[in-house]
Scaffold this motif. Sequence first.
Motif, PDB file in Angstrom:
ATOM      1  N   GLU A  65       0.832  -1.207   0.000  1.00 17.64           N
ATOM      2  CA  GLU A  65       0.000   0.000   0.000  1.00 17.64           C
ATOM      3  C   GLU A  65       0.869   1.260   0.000  1.00 17.64           C
ATOM      4  OE1 GLU A  65      -3.280   0.471  -0.256  1.00 17.64           O
ATOM      5  OE2 GLU A  65      -3.644  -1.680  -0.469  1.00 17.64           O
ATOM      6  N   VAL A  66       1.945   1.253   0.775  1.00 11.20           N
ATOM      7  CA  VAL A  66       2.848   2.408   0.837  1.00 11.20           C
ATOM      8  C   VAL A  66       3.522   2.626  -0.518  1.00 11.20           C
ATOM      9  CG1 VAL A  66       4.984   3.263   1.881  1.00 11.20           C
ATOM     10  CG2 VAL A  66       3.221   2.219   3.314  1.00 11.20           C
ATOM     11  N   VAL A  67       3.995   1.538  -1.136  1.00 11.52           N
ATOM     12  CA  VAL A  67       4.655   1.644  -2.440  1.00 11.52           C
ATOM     13  C   VAL A  67       3.664   2.155  -3.492  1.00 11.52           C
ATOM     14  CG1 VAL A  67       5.733   0.315  -4.299  1.00 11.52           C
ATOM     15  CG2 VAL A  67       6.390  -0.103  -1.934  1.00 11.52           C
ATOM     16  N   LEU A  68       2.437   1.621  -3.480  1.00 15.20           N
ATOM     17  CA  LEU A  68       1.417   2.047  -4.441  1.00 15.20           C
ATOM     18  C   LEU A  68       1.068   3.521  -4.246  1.00 15.20           C
ATOM     19  CD1 LEU A  68      -0.631   1.481  -6.675  1.00 15.20           C
ATOM     20  CD2 LEU A  68      -2.223   0.719  -4.897  1.00 15.20           C
ATOM     21  N   ALA A  69       0.906   3.957  -3.013  1.00  6.92           N
ATOM     22  CA  ALA A  69       0.572   5.363  -2.739  1.00  6.92           C
ATOM     23  C   ALA A  69       1.684   6.283  -3.239  1.00  6.92           C
ATOM     24  CB  ALA A  69       0.332   5.575  -1.248  1.00  6.92           C
ATOM     25  N   GLY A  70       2.932   5.891  -3.031  1.00  5.69           N
ATOM     26  CA  GLY A  70       4.054   6.697  -3.512  1.00  5.69           C
ATOM     27  C   GLY A  70       4.099   6.780  -5.025  1.00  5.69           C
ATOM     28  N   LEU A  75       2.959   9.971 -10.072  1.00  4.76           N
ATOM     29  CA  LEU A  75       2.241  10.128 -11.339  1.00  4.76           C
ATOM     30  C   LEU A  75       1.352  11.367 -11.311  1.00  4.76           C
ATOM     31  CD1 LEU A  75       1.261   6.414 -12.095  1.00  4.76           C
ATOM     32  CD2 LEU A  75       2.888   7.831 -13.353  1.00  4.76           C
ATOM     33  N   ARG A  76       0.689  11.603 -10.194  1.00  4.73           N
ATOM     34  CA  ARG A  76      -0.177  12.777 -10.086  1.00  4.73           C
ATOM     35  C   ARG A  76       0.634  14.070 -10.134  1.00  4.73           C
ATOM     36  NH1 ARG A  76      -3.272   9.770  -5.554  1.00  4.73           N
ATOM     37  NH2 ARG A  76      -4.918   8.790  -6.766  1.00  4.73           N
ATOM     38  N   SER A  77       1.817  14.082  -9.499  1.00  6.94           N
ATOM     39  CA  SER A  77       2.630  15.298  -9.485  1.00  6.94           C
ATOM     40  C   SER A  77       3.157  15.634 -10.875  1.00  6.94           C
ATOM     41  CB  SER A  77       3.786  15.154  -8.495  1.00  6.94           C
ATOM     42  OG  SER A  77       4.713  14.193  -8.961  1.00  6.94           O
ATOM     43  N   GLY A  81       1.384  15.033 -13.545  1.00 11.52           N
ATOM     44  CA  GLY A  81       0.210  15.294 -14.376  1.00 11.52           C
ATOM     45  C   GLY A  81      -0.168  14.121 -15.257  1.00 11.52           C
ATOM     46  N   VAL A  82       0.422  12.977 -15.038  1.00 11.80           N
ATOM     47  CA  VAL A  82       0.122  11.793 -15.841  1.00 11.80           C
ATOM     48  C   VAL A  82      -1.177  11.151 -15.398  1.00 11.80           C
ATOM     49  CG1 VAL A  82       0.955   9.484 -16.462  1.00 11.80           C
ATOM     50  CG2 VAL A  82       2.569  11.377 -16.253  1.00 11.80           C
ATOM     51  N   LEU A  83      -1.477  11.223 -14.111  1.00  6.38           N
ATOM     52  CA  LEU A  83      -2.654  10.561 -13.559  1.00  6.38           C
ATOM     53  C   LEU A  83      -3.503  11.585 -12.807  1.00  6.38           C
ATOM     54  CD1 LEU A  83      -4.013   7.779 -13.117  1.00  6.38           C
ATOM     55  CD2 LEU A  83      -2.754   7.639 -10.988  1.00  6.38           C
ATOM     56  N   PRO A  84      -4.566  12.075 -13.455  1.00  7.18           N
ATOM     57  CA  PRO A  84      -5.422  13.042 -12.766  1.00  7.18           C
ATOM     58  C   PRO A  84      -6.179  12.379 -11.619  1.00  7.18           C
ATOM     59  CG  PRO A  84      -6.118  12.735 -15.053  1.00  7.18           C
ATOM     60  CD  PRO A  84      -4.968  11.830 -14.807  1.00  7.18           C
ATOM     61  N   ASP A  85      -6.477  13.145 -10.574  1.00 10.96           N
ATOM     62  CA  ASP A  85      -7.187  12.631  -9.393  1.00 10.96           C
ATOM     63  C   ASP A  85      -8.566  12.086  -9.729  1.00 10.96           C
ATOM     64  OD1 ASP A  85      -5.099  13.169  -7.737  1.00 10.96           O
ATOM     65  OD2 ASP A  85      -5.849  15.127  -7.113  1.00 10.96           O
ATOM     66  N   GLN A  86      -9.254  12.676 -10.694  1.00 16.17           N
ATOM     67  CA  GLN A  86     -10.626  12.266 -10.970  1.00 16.17           C
ATOM     68  C   GLN A  86     -10.711  10.872 -11.584  1.00 16.17           C
ATOM     69  OE1 GLN A  86      -9.187  15.011 -12.185  1.00 16.17           O
ATOM     70  NE2 GLN A  86      -9.440  15.169 -14.386  1.00 16.17           N
ATOM     71  N   LEU A  87      -9.614  10.323 -12.153  1.00 17.39           N
ATOM     72  CA  LEU A  87      -9.666   8.967 -12.696  1.00 17.39           C
ATOM     73  C   LEU A  87      -9.886   7.933 -11.608  1.00 17.39           C
ATOM     74  CD1 LEU A  87      -6.857   8.834 -15.407  1.00 17.39           C
ATOM     75  CD2 LEU A  87      -9.315   8.854 -15.747  1.00 17.39           C
TER      76      LEU A  87
END
Length: 132
Positions: A108-113, A118-120, A122-128
């Motif tokens: 879970e920690v690795v996935l969250a990081g 990715l979000r920082s 801009g590759v993965l927007p929060d709304q996805l």
Amino acid sequence: MVHGTPGYRGTRVGVAQGSPPRNHSDHGGGGTQLPRMRVHYWCAKGHETQLVFLKLPDDQIPRTWDCPKCGLPSSRDPGHPAAAAPVDDLYKSHLDYVKERRSSQEAEVVLAGALERLRSRGVLPDQLLGDP
């Protein structure tokens, strides 16, 4: 276009054309070989495998070896072949190996990081992901 020359077939890198092949004594060591020993292994199906090892103490020679013919473990004692591995252990998926290395909490920690990186960028927007 097809050339009439044989090209490089049958030659080695670093060998001048027309030079005689080098023998083993040219590679250093003066042609002396390290002492070797032949070790026999037998599987439960009776297949014999002969391997050559450097002359080492007995405790450094593997006790078991996978049979190249059937894949079963082989032992050095023909009367007592190595126990076959359970069928479940023959194949492990990538996920099985990952689960051996990490607990659920570590995953879970690795996935969250990774998601944060990715979000920082801009590759993965929060709304996805439906995050608020």
